[in-house]
Enzyme design. Sequence first.
Site, PDB file in Angstrom:
ATOM      1  N   HIS A  53       7.719   1.885  11.292  1.00  0.00           N
ATOM      2  CA  HIS A  53       8.155   1.228  10.048  1.00  0.00           C
ATOM      3  C   HIS A  53       9.584   0.720  10.193  1.00  0.00           C
ATOM      4  O   HIS A  53       9.918  -0.376   9.751  1.00  0.00           O
ATOM      5  CB  HIS A  53       8.122   2.219   8.867  1.00  0.00           C
ATOM      6  N   LYS A 166      -0.367  -2.274  14.960  1.00  0.00           N
ATOM      7  CA  LYS A 166      -1.305  -1.157  15.104  1.00  0.00           C
ATOM      8  C   LYS A 166      -2.545  -1.364  14.216  1.00  0.00           C
ATOM      9  O   LYS A 166      -3.659  -1.125  14.645  1.00  0.00           O
ATOM     10  CB  LYS A 166      -0.639   0.175  14.759  1.00  0.00           C
ATOM     11  N   ASP A 167      -2.312  -1.842  12.992  1.00  0.00           N
ATOM     12  CA  ASP A 167      -3.450  -2.132  12.108  1.00  0.00           C
ATOM     13  C   ASP A 167      -3.822  -3.599  12.319  1.00  0.00           C
ATOM     14  O   ASP A 167      -3.556  -4.452  11.455  1.00  0.00           O
ATOM     15  CB  ASP A 167      -3.062  -1.844  10.658  1.00  0.00           C
ATOM     16  N   ARG A 204      -0.383   9.292   9.970  1.00  0.00           N
ATOM     17  CA  ARG A 204      -1.432  10.311  10.082  1.00  0.00           C
ATOM     18  C   ARG A 204      -1.251  11.211  11.309  1.00  0.00           C
ATOM     19  O   ARG A 204      -1.894  12.254  11.403  1.00  0.00           O
ATOM     20  CB  ARG A 204      -2.810   9.657  10.112  1.00  0.00           C
TER      21      ARG A 204
HETATM   22  O1  PAF Z   1      -0.496  -0.538   6.372  1.00  0.00           O
HETATM   23  C1  PAF Z   1      -0.210   0.027   5.294  1.00  0.00           C
HETATM   24  O2  PAF Z   1       0.597   0.965   5.218  1.00  0.00           O
HETATM   25  C2  PAF Z   1      -0.922  -0.416   4.019  1.00  0.00           C
HETATM   26  O3  PAF Z   1      -2.214  -0.839   4.290  1.00  0.00           O
HETATM   27  C3  PAF Z   1      -0.139  -1.489   3.239  1.00  0.00           C
HETATM   28  C4  PAF Z   1       0.020  -2.766   4.028  1.00  0.00           C
HETATM   29  C5  PAF Z   1       1.222  -0.931   2.836  1.00  0.00           C
HETATM   30  C6  PAF Z   1      -0.889  -1.831   1.940  1.00  0.00           C
HETATM   31  O4  PAF Z   1      -1.025  -0.706   1.119  1.00  0.00           O
END
Ligand code: PAF
Length: 296
Positions: A53, A166-167, A204
């Site tokens: 982040h 990652k996502d 997680r």
């Molecule tokens: O990746 C995340 O943490 C969530 O899917 C997001 C983009 C904050 C939306 O809730």
Amino acid sequence: MWNVLVAFKVFFLYMILTKRASELTNYLRELKKQNPQLSIGFVPTMGALHNGHLSLIYESIRENDRTVCSIFVNPTQFGEKKDLETYPKPIEQDMQMLMDAGTDILFLPEVDEVYPPDYEHQTFDLNGLDLKIEGEMRPGHFQGVCNVLYRFFEIVEPTRAYFGQKDFQQTVVAKMLVDLMDTDLEIRVMPIAREDHGLAMSSRNRRLPDHARKSANFIYHGLLKIKETAPEIGLQAAIQNMKEDILKRDNAELEYLLAVNANTINEVQNLSDADEIVILTVVKYYDVRLLDNMYI
Ligand code: PAF
């Protein structure tokens, strides 16, 4: 106290905190009135922050005049109630990290603020992208993500929004949403941040036993091996080798492992099938869903 804009001061760093959507919109509009060129970087998060982040925050600070971060555990993107209820919420630690990083504004709304009683949940036409791979494992997840991003983009009106690679499927979905919303907002995707041994950083990961955070590096090494060996033995054979390796491991269960076209997320069979190919995987390890991916 959090219902009004509050300035915190720690070691000469200020961060504005607000829980109110209208307050945030008005404040940012006022800033833009004073300086129409002002750029706003937005980093949406669900908290439990880690270096991944922070890399988004740093990039946003580098590229924009102001950086807004949101922390909101969005109920509409969780299928399992237990996952939502047990999602980590170390808010004080998160606030300190954001302040230290130089974040300008933290948006910390309650559910009613994001989804007022008159808000009608929308169904976005994502061309089936919300129904496959990660979407198939988590029905409704990407529609939930789109609804919360839609609200945030309305509230913050950012110039750029930052997401972690990652996502991967989420980043493609976010780009589709921006197209549907027809705004100039730019989606910026930052590389995966990894722990020392290679595990992709994720909130997680806290749920893993300590020793498993290290041994989970087989996922990263498996992906690297696919990248290395696919040109020689073929993409599907390289994928198969990783599948067999996972099968042999204790406490590991493969949810999916496949190669996709990075732009469409359509599955590909061969390296020649697309210009940009990404391997997507989810492995359940010690009952924790670990997502990872790699361009090859
Ligand atoms: O990746 C995340 O943490 C969530 O899917 C997001 C983009 C904050 C939306 O809730």
